[in-house]
Scaffold this motif. Structure first.
Motif, PDB file in Angstrom:
ATOM      1  N   LEU A 187       3.533  -4.570  27.944  1.00  0.00           N
ATOM      2  CA  LEU A 187       2.753  -5.281  28.956  1.00  0.00           C
ATOM      3  C   LEU A 187       1.555  -5.984  28.330  1.00  0.00           C
ATOM      4  CD1 LEU A 187       2.151  -6.005  31.891  1.00  0.00           C
ATOM      5  CD2 LEU A 187       1.001  -3.781  32.144  1.00  0.00           C
ATOM      6  N   SER A 188       0.885  -5.321  27.396  1.00  0.00           N
ATOM      7  CA  SER A 188      -0.278  -5.952  26.761  1.00  0.00           C
ATOM      8  C   SER A 188       0.145  -7.171  25.943  1.00  0.00           C
ATOM      9  CB  SER A 188      -1.027  -4.944  25.883  1.00  0.00           C
ATOM     10  OG  SER A 188      -0.232  -4.513  24.787  1.00  0.00           O
ATOM     11  N   LEU A 189       1.332  -7.120  25.347  1.00  0.00           N
ATOM     12  CA  LEU A 189       1.831  -8.277  24.602  1.00  0.00           C
ATOM     13  C   LEU A 189       2.129  -9.436  25.550  1.00  0.00           C
ATOM     14  CD1 LEU A 189       2.745  -9.594  21.983  1.00  0.00           C
ATOM     15  CD2 LEU A 189       4.998  -8.535  22.317  1.00  0.00           C
ATOM     16  N   ARG A 190       2.726  -9.132  26.705  1.00  0.00           N
ATOM     17  CA  ARG A 190       3.007 -10.197  27.673  1.00  0.00           C
ATOM     18  C   ARG A 190       1.711 -10.851  28.150  1.00  0.00           C
ATOM     19  NH1 ARG A 190       6.683  -6.170  29.835  1.00  0.00           N
ATOM     20  NH2 ARG A 190       8.833  -6.671  29.263  1.00  0.00           N
ATOM     21  N   ARG A 191       0.671 -10.048  28.341  1.00  0.00           N
ATOM     22  CA  ARG A 191      -0.616 -10.604  28.769  1.00  0.00           C
ATOM     23  C   ARG A 191      -1.184 -11.534  27.698  1.00  0.00           C
ATOM     24  NH1 ARG A 191      -3.005  -4.988  31.493  1.00  0.00           N
ATOM     25  NH2 ARG A 191      -1.999  -5.313  33.531  1.00  0.00           N
ATOM     26  N   ALA A 192      -1.121 -11.098  26.442  1.00  0.00           N
ATOM     27  CA  ALA A 192      -1.626 -11.938  25.359  1.00  0.00           C
ATOM     28  C   ALA A 192      -0.814 -13.234  25.272  1.00  0.00           C
ATOM     29  CB  ALA A 192      -1.572 -11.179  24.032  1.00  0.00           C
ATOM     30  N   GLU A 193       0.497 -13.132  25.403  1.00  0.00           N
ATOM     31  CA  GLU A 193       1.346 -14.318  25.339  1.00  0.00           C
ATOM     32  C   GLU A 193       1.055 -15.270  26.506  1.00  0.00           C
ATOM     33  OE1 GLU A 193       5.282 -12.443  23.087  1.00  0.00           O
ATOM     34  OE2 GLU A 193       5.186 -12.467  25.276  1.00  0.00           O
ATOM     35  N   ALA A 194       0.797 -14.710  27.690  1.00  0.00           N
ATOM     36  CA  ALA A 194       0.501 -15.550  28.850  1.00  0.00           C
ATOM     37  C   ALA A 194      -0.777 -16.353  28.630  1.00  0.00           C
ATOM     38  CB  ALA A 194       0.382 -14.690  30.115  1.00  0.00           C
ATOM     39  N   ILE A 195      -1.803 -15.722  28.059  1.00  0.00           N
ATOM     40  CA  ILE A 195      -3.055 -16.436  27.803  1.00  0.00           C
ATOM     41  C   ILE A 195      -2.873 -17.445  26.671  1.00  0.00           C
ATOM     42  CG2 ILE A 195      -5.438 -16.169  27.022  1.00  0.00           C
ATOM     43  CD1 ILE A 195      -4.879 -15.322  29.936  1.00  0.00           C
ATOM     44  N   ALA A 196      -2.110 -17.086  25.637  1.00  0.00           N
ATOM     45  CA  ALA A 196      -1.843 -18.033  24.550  1.00  0.00           C
ATOM     46  C   ALA A 196      -1.085 -19.253  25.077  1.00  0.00           C
ATOM     47  CB  ALA A 196      -1.054 -17.351  23.441  1.00  0.00           C
ATOM     48  N   ASN A 197      -0.122 -19.023  25.964  1.00  0.00           N
ATOM     49  CA  ASN A 197       0.616 -20.143  26.556  1.00  0.00           C
ATOM     50  C   ASN A 197      -0.298 -21.026  27.402  1.00  0.00           C
ATOM     51  OD1 ASN A 197       3.031 -19.317  25.394  1.00  0.00           O
ATOM     52  ND2 ASN A 197       3.673 -18.124  27.168  1.00  0.00           N
ATOM     53  N   LEU A 198      -1.219 -20.397  28.121  1.00  0.00           N
ATOM     54  CA  LEU A 198      -2.182 -21.161  28.914  1.00  0.00           C
ATOM     55  C   LEU A 198      -3.054 -22.018  28.002  1.00  0.00           C
ATOM     56  CD1 LEU A 198      -3.653 -21.859  31.537  1.00  0.00           C
ATOM     57  CD2 LEU A 198      -4.955 -19.726  31.304  1.00  0.00           C
ATOM     58  N   MET A 199      -3.515 -21.458  26.897  1.00  0.00           N
ATOM     59  CA  MET A 199      -4.319 -22.218  25.950  1.00  0.00           C
ATOM     60  C   MET A 199      -3.512 -23.373  25.367  1.00  0.00           C
ATOM     61  SD  MET A 199      -6.229 -19.008  24.069  1.00  0.00           S
ATOM     62  CE  MET A 199      -7.096 -20.032  22.874  1.00  0.00           C
ATOM     63  N   GLY A 200      -2.224 -23.122  25.085  1.00  0.00           N
ATOM     64  CA  GLY A 200      -1.369 -24.176  24.580  1.00  0.00           C
ATOM     65  C   GLY A 200      -1.217 -25.314  25.565  1.00  0.00           C
ATOM     66  N   SER A 201      -1.109 -24.969  26.865  1.00  0.00           N
ATOM     67  CA  SER A 201      -0.972 -26.009  27.886  1.00  0.00           C
ATOM     68  C   SER A 201      -2.240 -26.845  28.019  1.00  0.00           C
ATOM     69  CB  SER A 201      -0.628 -25.371  29.240  1.00  0.00           C
ATOM     70  OG  SER A 201      -1.751 -24.684  29.794  1.00  0.00           O
ATOM     71  N   LEU A 202      -3.369 -26.310  27.529  1.00  0.00           N
ATOM     72  CA  LEU A 202      -4.649 -27.029  27.592  1.00  0.00           C
ATOM     73  C   LEU A 202      -4.964 -27.756  26.290  1.00  0.00           C
ATOM     74  CD1 LEU A 202      -6.735 -24.306  29.485  1.00  0.00           C
ATOM     75  CD2 LEU A 202      -5.800 -26.425  30.433  1.00  0.00           C
TER      76      LEU A 202
END
Length: 241
Positions: A187-202
């Motif tokens: 779960l903690s990895l999914r959270r980190a990946e979700a934020i990294a993906n958000l940063m990538g979209s920005l």
């Protein structure tokens, strides 16, 4: 119109001259307010800060209000994130209120003279560019979907990264101590990946982001095993040049 501006500026200066007891009273009033009132007050401060950071006349000027508006936006978003879990985080509420007051101080008027002046030096590096405290975003229990507040916070971090020349980002996911270790690691990895993906979209390149996950091993607030803690359900984003 000019008289009104002078009047408002005078009121702002007078109000900020009493930041000692009055600031404490303001935070005390916020902490004592009911949840709906507190949420409304924090949201209004966040909205005002967001508006100010999008004001081109502020962005393009050497104006300290931009720095304080950026800080207010981040801290108010953190306080709102806590409040979603019915947690009143006094530290972020105090920082939100303090930065909101500072961003309301109008700069002194520029007095133009007919005498030619040398070109001004480059604007000093803004204090926020030297911060090394991690950006925190929080999650609902058993969720890895970024909240609107988390999206705003990461957006602010990405905007500041462009202005400050930050080029490397460490994104670390965490959970609270409810659930078993293997599930929390994932779960903690999914959270980190979700934020990294958000940063990538920005606009942040994936090559600039390092992702890791700590599960429940590094709680922000120590708890007994099995305890749900909104402060531990987080991702921490650390930046460097």
């Amino acid at each position: 119109m000019k008289n009104n501006c002078h009047y408002l500026a005078a009121l702002t200066i007078i109000s900020m001259a009493t930041t000692g007891a009055s600031a404490q009273d303001s935070v005390a009033d916020l902490m004592a307010a009911d949840t709906d009132t507190l949420r409304s007050e924090l949201q209004s401060r966040f909205d005002a800060a967001l508006t100010l950071t999008n004001d081109q006349s502020i962005i393009l000027a050497n104006d300290a209000r931009y720095m304080w508006a950026s800080e207010a936006k981040v801290q108010c978003a953190i306080a709102l994130g806590y409040l979603k879990s019915n947690t009143r985080d006094q530290t972020s509420i105090e920082k939100c209120d303090f930065a909101f007051k500072r961003m309301s101080i109008l700069p002194p008027p520029v007095v133009e003279t007919p005498v030619a002046q040398p070109a001004p030096p480059p604007p000093p590096r803004r204090a926020i560019c030297d911060q090394r405290e991690p950006t925190l975003v929080f999650f609902e229990w058993d969720s890895y979907d970024p909240s609107p507040e988390a999206t705003q916070t990461i957006g602010s971090t990405v905007t500041t990264a462009r202005e400050c020349g930050w080029s490397a980002f460490s994104v670390v996911g965490h959970t609270d101590r409810s659930g078993n270790n293997a599930y929390n690691d994932a779960l903690s990895l999914r959270r980190a990946e979700a934020i990294a993906n958000l940063m990538g979209s920005l606009g942040i390149s994936p090559g600039q982001i390092t992702i890791s996950a700590r599960g429940e091993d590094n709680p922000r607030v120590p708890t007994e095993d099995g305890v749900r803690s909104p402060q531990n359900r987080r991702v921490e984003v650390t930046v460097s040049n």
